[in-house]
Design an enzyme around this catalytic site. Structure first.
Site, PDB file in Angstrom:
ATOM      1  N   LYS A   1       1.052   7.886   5.428  1.00  0.00           N
ATOM      2  CA  LYS A   1       1.735   7.072   6.433  1.00  0.00           C
ATOM      3  C   LYS A   1       2.819   7.869   7.156  1.00  0.00           C
ATOM      4  O   LYS A   1       3.068   7.657   8.357  1.00  0.00           O
ATOM      5  CB  LYS A   1       2.322   5.818   5.783  1.00  0.00           C
ATOM      6  CG  LYS A   1       1.249   4.845   5.290  1.00  0.00           C
ATOM      7  CD  LYS A   1       0.300   4.433   6.401  1.00  0.00           C
ATOM      8  CE  LYS A   1      -0.726   3.416   5.950  1.00  0.00           C
ATOM      9  NZ  LYS A   1      -1.629   2.982   7.041  1.00  0.00           N
TER      10      LYS A   1
ATOM     11  N   TYR B   1      -0.363   7.761  -0.716  1.00  0.00           N
ATOM     12  CA  TYR B   1      -0.342   6.737   0.334  1.00  0.00           C
ATOM     13  C   TYR B   1       0.862   6.935   1.255  1.00  0.00           C
ATOM     14  O   TYR B   1       0.722   6.958   2.482  1.00  0.00           O
ATOM     15  CB  TYR B   1      -0.292   5.355  -0.302  1.00  0.00           C
ATOM     16  CG  TYR B   1      -0.143   4.226   0.693  1.00  0.00           C
ATOM     17  CD1 TYR B   1      -1.249   3.718   1.363  1.00  0.00           C
ATOM     18  CD2 TYR B   1       1.114   3.667   0.968  1.00  0.00           C
ATOM     19  CE1 TYR B   1      -1.116   2.680   2.284  1.00  0.00           C
ATOM     20  CE2 TYR B   1       1.252   2.638   1.879  1.00  0.00           C
ATOM     21  CZ  TYR B   1       0.143   2.147   2.545  1.00  0.00           C
ATOM     22  OH  TYR B   1       0.275   1.132   3.453  1.00  0.00           O
TER      23      TYR B   1
ATOM     24  N   SER C   1       3.384   2.382   8.205  1.00  0.00           N
ATOM     25  CA  SER C   1       3.972   1.609   7.117  1.00  0.00           C
ATOM     26  C   SER C   1       5.421   2.037   6.995  1.00  0.00           C
ATOM     27  O   SER C   1       5.769   3.178   7.337  1.00  0.00           O
ATOM     28  CB  SER C   1       3.227   1.881   5.804  1.00  0.00           C
ATOM     29  OG  SER C   1       3.981   1.440   4.690  1.00  0.00           O
TER      30      SER C   1
ATOM     31  N   ASN D   1      -6.765   6.824   5.725  1.00  0.00           N
ATOM     32  CA  ASN D   1      -5.451   6.541   6.292  1.00  0.00           C
ATOM     33  C   ASN D   1      -5.017   7.536   7.359  1.00  0.00           C
ATOM     34  O   ASN D   1      -4.265   7.176   8.273  1.00  0.00           O
ATOM     35  CB  ASN D   1      -4.383   6.520   5.195  1.00  0.00           C
ATOM     36  CG  ASN D   1      -4.569   5.386   4.218  1.00  0.00           C
ATOM     37  OD1 ASN D   1      -5.550   4.652   4.266  1.00  0.00           O
ATOM     38  ND2 ASN D   1      -3.623   5.236   3.302  1.00  0.00           N
TER      39      ASN D   1
END
Length: 255
Positions: free
Chosen positions: A157, A153, A140, A109
């Site tokens: 982002k 996560y 995101s 990511n």
């Protein structure tokens, strides 16, 4: 200034899955010159299908794992530049959602996105005689509104949003403009089942999908609209089928 995609060369990292695939299909409705898809997925049937959408566009697939060393990415990009001579837009879209896989989540990511971006600067940086270019990074809404049950996560982002904002401010030096597109909850395989950090919320996927969502097709349509709007430094929010610029400073321009 709005950007016409006609006759543009676009490199799309992770353009075959979820939001990426629907964005690819939407891009092909424009008369691009070349669309080079870099992805871990090897799906000849799907590539053949994409080629039929718009025969004017040359679609090329090259296997690529964003976690390879940056030297490998530079070699791959050199083959692309040698063939196409120029690339107008790089879309960085690789992403996974699984807070059990901490190192891989960060590698895919964030680190992979940074490395791919850094690698293409070898060819674009105006300090090296390059022509400049456009970076579109997929973030995101968790980058500025974290899903706290998946902090790894969400953290990656947030890093993507900040990294891209820095790239945008460096545009006068490098000649490379940048912005993020940040999807909200989208109905893809990514969100149907995933693991929370330390299993703090075993039903995190179910609870997330209880909120209003959008289709990946609607997201893809707005994604391409954001590309065509071409605003350096923009932080686009793509949520519930809408497109909204949630941040574009007074210095935000079309580059």
């Amino acid at each position: 200034m709005a950007l016409s995609l006609t006759n543009k060369n676009v490199v799309f990292v992770a353009g075959l899955g979820g939001i990426g695939l629907d964005t690819t299909k939407e891009l092909l409705k424009r008369d691009l010159k070349n669309l080079v898809i870099l992805d871990r997925i090897d799906n000849p049937t799907l590539i053949a299908e994409l080629k039929t959408i718009n025969p004017k566009v040359t679609v090329t697939f090259i296997p690529y794992d964003v976690t390879v060393p940056i030297t490998e990415t530079k070699k791959l990009l050199k083959t692309i530049f040698d063939k196409l001579k120029t690339v107008d837009i790089l879309i960085n879209g690789a992403g996974i959602l699984d807070d059990h896989q901490i190192e891989r989540t960060i590698a895919v990511n964030y680190t992979g996105l940074v490395n791919t971006t850094t690698a293409i600067l070898d060819f674009w940086d105006k300090r090296k005689g390059g022509p400049g270019g456009i970076i579109c990074n997929i973030g995101s809404v968790t980058g500025f509104n974290a899903i706290y049950q998946v902090p790894v996560y969400s953290g990656t982002k947030a890093a993507v949003v900040n990294f891209t904002s820095s790239l945008a401010k460096l545009a006068p030096i490098t000649g490379v403009t940048a912005y993020t597109v940040n999807p909200g909850i989208t109905r893809t395989t990514l969100v149907h089942k995933f693991n929370s950090w330390l299993d703090v919320e075993p039903q995190v996927a179910e609870k997330l999908l209880a909120h209003p969502t959008q289709s990946s097709q609607a997201c893809g349509e707005n994604f391409v609209k954001a590309i065509e709007l071409n605003q350096n430094g923009a932080i686009w929010k793509l949520d519930r089928g809408t497109l909204e610029a949630i941040q574009c400073s007074k210095h935000c321009d079309s580059g």
